[in-house]
Design a protein around this motif. Sequence first.
Motif, PDB file in Angstrom:
ATOM      1  N   ARG A  72      14.910 -10.035  12.557  1.00  0.00           N
ATOM      2  CA  ARG A  72      15.198 -11.440  12.305  1.00  0.00           C
ATOM      3  C   ARG A  72      13.996 -12.323  12.617  1.00  0.00           C
ATOM      4  NH1 ARG A  72      20.257 -12.692  11.121  1.00  0.00           N
ATOM      5  NH2 ARG A  72      21.928 -11.230  11.619  1.00  0.00           N
ATOM      6  N   THR A  73      13.853 -13.383  11.835  1.00  0.00           N
ATOM      7  CA  THR A  73      12.854 -14.398  12.133  1.00  0.00           C
ATOM      8  C   THR A  73      13.416 -15.395  13.139  1.00  0.00           C
ATOM      9  OG1 THR A  73      12.010 -14.163   9.888  1.00  0.00           O
ATOM     10  CG2 THR A  73      11.288 -16.085  11.126  1.00  0.00           C
ATOM     11  N   LEU A  74      14.653 -15.816  12.908  1.00  0.00           N
ATOM     12  CA  LEU A  74      15.334 -16.705  13.850  1.00  0.00           C
ATOM     13  C   LEU A  74      16.133 -15.844  14.823  1.00  0.00           C
ATOM     14  CD1 LEU A  74      16.693 -19.443  11.398  1.00  0.00           C
ATOM     15  CD2 LEU A  74      14.492 -19.359  12.557  1.00  0.00           C
ATOM     16  N   LYS A  75      15.573 -15.574  15.972  1.00  0.00           N
ATOM     17  CA  LYS A  75      16.264 -14.695  16.922  1.00  0.00           C
ATOM     18  C   LYS A  75      16.131 -15.203  18.357  1.00  0.00           C
ATOM     19  CE  LYS A  75      12.295 -11.503  17.147  1.00  0.00           C
ATOM     20  NZ  LYS A  75      11.889 -10.103  17.002  1.00  0.00           N
ATOM     21  N   GLY A  76      15.839 -16.493  18.501  1.00  0.00           N
ATOM     22  CA  GLY A  76      15.680 -17.029  19.846  1.00  0.00           C
ATOM     23  C   GLY A  76      16.989 -17.097  20.595  1.00  0.00           C
ATOM     24  N   ALA A  77      17.862 -18.005  20.215  1.00  0.00           N
ATOM     25  CA  ALA A  77      19.188 -18.120  20.820  1.00  0.00           C
ATOM     26  C   ALA A  77      20.211 -17.707  19.773  1.00  0.00           C
ATOM     27  CB  ALA A  77      19.439 -19.550  21.285  1.00  0.00           C
ATOM     28  N   VAL A  78      21.179 -16.928  20.197  1.00  0.00           N
ATOM     29  CA  VAL A  78      22.180 -16.396  19.270  1.00  0.00           C
ATOM     30  C   VAL A  78      23.555 -16.595  19.883  1.00  0.00           C
ATOM     31  CG1 VAL A  78      23.037 -14.343  18.114  1.00  0.00           C
ATOM     32  CG2 VAL A  78      20.581 -14.657  18.405  1.00  0.00           C
ATOM     33  N   PHE A  79      24.494 -17.149  19.115  1.00  0.00           N
ATOM     34  CA  PHE A  79      25.880 -17.180  19.557  1.00  0.00           C
ATOM     35  C   PHE A  79      26.786 -17.251  18.335  1.00  0.00           C
ATOM     36  CE2 PHE A  79      24.931 -21.647  19.110  1.00  0.00           C
ATOM     37  CZ  PHE A  79      26.109 -22.225  18.675  1.00  0.00           C
ATOM     38  N   TYR A  80      28.047 -16.879  18.531  1.00  0.00           N
ATOM     39  CA  TYR A  80      29.019 -16.865  17.448  1.00  0.00           C
ATOM     40  C   TYR A  80      30.203 -17.743  17.837  1.00  0.00           C
ATOM     41  CZ  TYR A  80      26.486 -12.451  16.835  1.00  0.00           C
ATOM     42  OH  TYR A  80      25.508 -11.505  16.725  1.00  0.00           O
ATOM     43  N   ARG A 110      11.649 -10.449  22.617  1.00  0.00           N
ATOM     44  CA  ARG A 110      11.259  -9.046  22.413  1.00  0.00           C
ATOM     45  C   ARG A 110      12.433  -8.088  22.562  1.00  0.00           C
ATOM     46  NH1 ARG A 110       6.839  -8.322  26.868  1.00  0.00           N
ATOM     47  NH2 ARG A 110       8.437  -9.542  27.977  1.00  0.00           N
ATOM     48  N   CYS A 111      13.525  -8.545  23.147  1.00  0.00           N
ATOM     49  CA  CYS A 111      14.661  -7.645  23.373  1.00  0.00           C
ATOM     50  C   CYS A 111      15.976  -8.234  22.876  1.00  0.00           C
ATOM     51  CB  CYS A 111      14.776  -7.302  24.862  1.00  0.00           C
ATOM     52  SG  CYS A 111      14.937  -8.759  25.935  1.00  0.00           S
ATOM     53  N   THR A 112      15.917  -9.190  21.968  1.00  0.00           N
ATOM     54  CA  THR A 112      17.157  -9.820  21.492  1.00  0.00           C
ATOM     55  C   THR A 112      17.740  -9.149  20.254  1.00  0.00           C
ATOM     56  OG1 THR A 112      15.841 -11.414  20.232  1.00  0.00           O
ATOM     57  CG2 THR A 112      16.567 -12.083  22.433  1.00  0.00           C
ATOM     58  N   ASP A 113      16.953  -8.319  19.567  1.00  0.00           N
ATOM     59  CA  ASP A 113      17.470  -7.654  18.365  1.00  0.00           C
ATOM     60  C   ASP A 113      18.431  -6.540  18.768  1.00  0.00           C
ATOM     61  OD1 ASP A 113      14.939  -6.589  19.394  1.00  0.00           O
ATOM     62  OD2 ASP A 113      15.275  -4.972  17.950  1.00  0.00           O
ATOM     63  N   ARG A 114      19.628  -6.567  18.190  1.00  0.00           N
ATOM     64  CA  ARG A 114      20.648  -5.560  18.485  1.00  0.00           C
ATOM     65  C   ARG A 114      21.350  -5.154  17.200  1.00  0.00           C
ATOM     66  NH1 ARG A 114      23.909  -9.144  22.441  1.00  0.00           N
ATOM     67  NH2 ARG A 114      22.808 -10.709  21.219  1.00  0.00           N
ATOM     68  N   ARG A 115      21.871  -3.963  17.181  1.00  0.00           N
ATOM     69  CA  ARG A 115      22.566  -3.458  15.994  1.00  0.00           C
ATOM     70  C   ARG A 115      23.526  -2.364  16.421  1.00  0.00           C
ATOM     71  NH1 ARG A 115      19.443   1.212  13.930  1.00  0.00           N
ATOM     72  NH2 ARG A 115      17.704   1.597  15.349  1.00  0.00           N
ATOM     73  N   PHE A 116      24.364  -1.917  15.483  1.00  0.00           N
ATOM     74  CA  PHE A 116      25.239  -0.781  15.743  1.00  0.00           C
ATOM     75  C   PHE A 116      24.436   0.503  15.579  1.00  0.00           C
ATOM     76  CE2 PHE A 116      28.393  -4.040  14.554  1.00  0.00           C
ATOM     77  CZ  PHE A 116      29.263  -3.902  15.626  1.00  0.00           C
ATOM     78  N   GLY A 175      31.372  -7.139  37.364  1.00  0.00           N
ATOM     79  CA  GLY A 175      30.137  -7.398  36.635  1.00  0.00           C
ATOM     80  C   GLY A 175      29.969  -6.577  35.379  1.00  0.00           C
ATOM     81  N   ASN A 176      31.066  -6.117  34.771  1.00  0.00           N
ATOM     82  CA  ASN A 176      30.986  -5.284  33.575  1.00  0.00           C
ATOM     83  C   ASN A 176      30.336  -6.038  32.410  1.00  0.00           C
ATOM     84  OD1 ASN A 176      31.761  -3.674  31.179  1.00  0.00           O
ATOM     85  ND2 ASN A 176      33.010  -2.537  32.623  1.00  0.00           N
ATOM     86  N   THR A 177      30.704  -7.300  32.221  1.00  0.00           N
ATOM     87  CA  THR A 177      30.138  -8.088  31.119  1.00  0.00           C
ATOM     88  C   THR A 177      28.640  -8.272  31.305  1.00  0.00           C
ATOM     89  OG1 THR A 177      32.236  -9.251  30.794  1.00  0.00           O
ATOM     90  CG2 THR A 177      30.264 -10.296  29.914  1.00  0.00           C
ATOM     91  N   TRP A 178      28.222  -8.546  32.526  1.00  0.00           N
ATOM     92  CA  TRP A 178      26.790  -8.704  32.795  1.00  0.00           C
ATOM     93  C   TRP A 178      26.042  -7.397  32.554  1.00  0.00           C
ATOM     94  CZ3 TRP A 178      23.777  -7.307  37.444  1.00  0.00           C
ATOM     95  CH2 TRP A 178      22.463  -7.815  37.384  1.00  0.00           C
ATOM     96  N   ALA A 179      26.639  -6.276  32.971  1.00  0.00           N
ATOM     97  CA  ALA A 179      26.020  -4.966  32.738  1.00  0.00           C
ATOM     98  C   ALA A 179      25.907  -4.684  31.245  1.00  0.00           C
ATOM     99  CB  ALA A 179      26.824  -3.869  33.433  1.00  0.00           C
ATOM    100  N   ARG A 180      26.902  -5.076  30.458  1.00  0.00           N
ATOM    101  CA  ARG A 180      26.826  -4.908  29.004  1.00  0.00           C
ATOM    102  C   ARG A 180      25.673  -5.715  28.431  1.00  0.00           C
ATOM    103  NH1 ARG A 180      32.464  -6.279  26.351  1.00  0.00           N
ATOM    104  NH2 ARG A 180      31.339  -5.615  24.480  1.00  0.00           N
ATOM    105  N   HIS A 181      25.505  -6.934  28.913  1.00  0.00           N
ATOM    106  CA  HIS A 181      24.382  -7.775  28.466  1.00  0.00           C
ATOM    107  C   HIS A 181      23.052  -7.063  28.715  1.00  0.00           C
ATOM    108  CE1 HIS A 181      21.644 -11.234  28.276  1.00  0.00           C
ATOM    109  NE2 HIS A 181      21.244 -10.912  29.482  1.00  0.00           N
ATOM    110  N   LEU A 182      22.886  -6.481  29.894  1.00  0.00           N
ATOM    111  CA  LEU A 182      21.643  -5.785  30.229  1.00  0.00           C
ATOM    112  C   LEU A 182      21.442  -4.553  29.348  1.00  0.00           C
ATOM    113  CD1 LEU A 182      21.818  -5.926  34.143  1.00  0.00           C
ATOM    114  CD2 LEU A 182      20.559  -7.466  32.614  1.00  0.00           C
ATOM    115  N   ILE A 183      22.504  -3.767  29.164  1.00  0.00           N
ATOM    116  CA  ILE A 183      22.407  -2.533  28.385  1.00  0.00           C
ATOM    117  C   ILE A 183      22.094  -2.842  26.921  1.00  0.00           C
ATOM    118  CG2 ILE A 183      23.766  -0.594  27.484  1.00  0.00           C
ATOM    119  CD1 ILE A 183      25.187  -0.498  30.202  1.00  0.00           C
ATOM    120  N   GLU A 184      22.758  -3.842  26.347  1.00  0.00           N
ATOM    121  CA  GLU A 184      22.518  -4.183  24.940  1.00  0.00           C
ATOM    122  C   GLU A 184      21.079  -4.613  24.715  1.00  0.00           C
ATOM    123  OE1 GLU A 184      25.199  -6.833  23.070  1.00  0.00           O
ATOM    124  OE2 GLU A 184      26.967  -5.555  23.367  1.00  0.00           O
ATOM    125  N   HIS A 185      20.542  -5.449  25.603  1.00  0.00           N
ATOM    126  CA  HIS A 185      19.181  -5.915  25.419  1.00  0.00           C
ATOM    127  C   HIS A 185      18.151  -4.836  25.737  1.00  0.00           C
ATOM    128  CE1 HIS A 185      21.202  -9.794  25.204  1.00  0.00           C
ATOM    129  NE2 HIS A 185      20.083 -10.310  24.728  1.00  0.00           N
TER     130      HIS A 185
END
Length: 572
Positions: free
Chosen positions: A153-161, A336-342, A360-370
Amino acid sequence: MAKPFFRLQKFLRRTQFLLFFLTAAYLMTGSLLLLQRARVALPQGPRAPGPLQTLPVAVALGVGLLDSRALHDPRVSPELLLGVDMLQSPLTRRPPRWLRSRNSELRQLRRRWFHHFMSDSQGPPALGPEAPRPAIHSRGTYVGCFSDDGHERTLKGAVFYDLRKMTVSHCQDACAERSYVYAGLEAGAECYCGNRLPATSVGLEECSHECKGEKGSVCGAVDRLSVYRVDELQLGSRKRRTATYRGCFRLPENITHAFPSSLIQANVTVETCSGFCSQKEFPLAILRGWECYCAYPTPQFNLRDAMDSSLCGQDPEAQRLAEYCEVYQTPVQDTRCTDRRFLPNKSKVFVALSSFPGAGNTWARHLIEHATGFYTGSYYFDGTLYNKGFKGEKDHWRSRRTICVKTHESGRREIEMFDSAILLIRNPYRSLVAEFNRKCAGHLGYAADRNWKSKEWPDFVNSYASWWSSHVLDWLKYGKRLLVVHYEELRRSLVPTLREMVAFLNVSVSEERLLCVENNKEGSFRRRGRRSHDPEPFTPEMKDLINGYIRTVDKALRDHNWTGLPREYVPR
């Protein structure tokens, strides 16, 4: 006489059957319409196991929309909005939210799944005479429709849905707040920010999806971005983010290599340097006298060995000659670590990320995904987390398209479904407070004073404290291959612990990516604001109960050849 009577009897039987059939058809049709139109609020969290789980669920099973996990799903919220007013007797006292009827929750869960099934089957809106257009009342400038395949992505700074309330202004404000130039909307519900336009422009008609929260406004399409320029927006001084001081550090040996971009001018200020680096999408702004540098955290400049701030407090000329610099965090995100995919192929190893709620499961998921670049899944579905960027939240938990699957379940059958697991353990005192806050005020809020002073809090502790212990004991007993991670150790030594977790998931990552995760470590999951309760809400009786469970879990860990609980768990 007998013959006419027999004919009459036969006619009545047929009429009775016909009436029964018509009545059943009418009720089924009405139920389907009601379910399709029901407005459903998404569940927020798990629930402790208890005797209410044994209530009959034959109705839910008969519809065929629940799989086996629904019977044990502890995350169903009792506050689901069904679009129908629920009448309560004023003489009936409402029980605590976490003790509501399990049978009622299963009916609500069935409705929610049916609602998602019906809405997903409708597909994207087709172009027509009333096709969505660029927002007329938008404060930003519409640039055009662009192709964005999602891999780079070119626009990959902040991402939310936001599946329900995404609007053009909402996305524009979020990007302008973080000092980005462009805001891009995709698929009606996704917002991306950045300072560089995507390379490929396409026809305006290809951005055909309507914004979920703004009828008539265009919000891109699948792999298509509706892009707005937002740098001219004048946000309030409180809302626009500013640079954050990180400390005084020694300069690296090779400044040119460590700091890719620079600005040298007289009377350079923190605001000038931060704005310059933000425009170039660098997360760090470095000041050394009149020199401004922009950089990423790297192994050569990792921001772990801060110096005394007085070393950077000299006048600009003396500071320029010294070997120290001031470092500030800019409002933009380290991308540098915001791109994620399946996962490109189904995982052969089914991995759980298991923890007690509030650990802290949600926080751990954030770390693992990035860190890995792959989405994590969930045994549950939490729309709030999906809106925060956890795209795997909506994927079926058994799809094997995610790097691991969040679960709070315990019990032999639920544990043996997984081939391996990361078992995340947190101090029960902290976990209980965190989970009580989440149940009363959501993922980022604090429970009100009245919640702590009511009978709900002691009832919660009595029920959940035993669950904290049994959760760990069950995973130690039935887990096939485990990695035990302590939340406190992950906080204290993030990069080494995260490197161990990523290796357990059989993913290779660079040191730069891990440093990027460390730079973005908080994500959007830290509670903010004032705590409304006494910092020590545990009575002596509660402490005695919890301390007994701590001793039990500590002994079980040692018996299974793991190190015991951290020292801060020691009974108080």
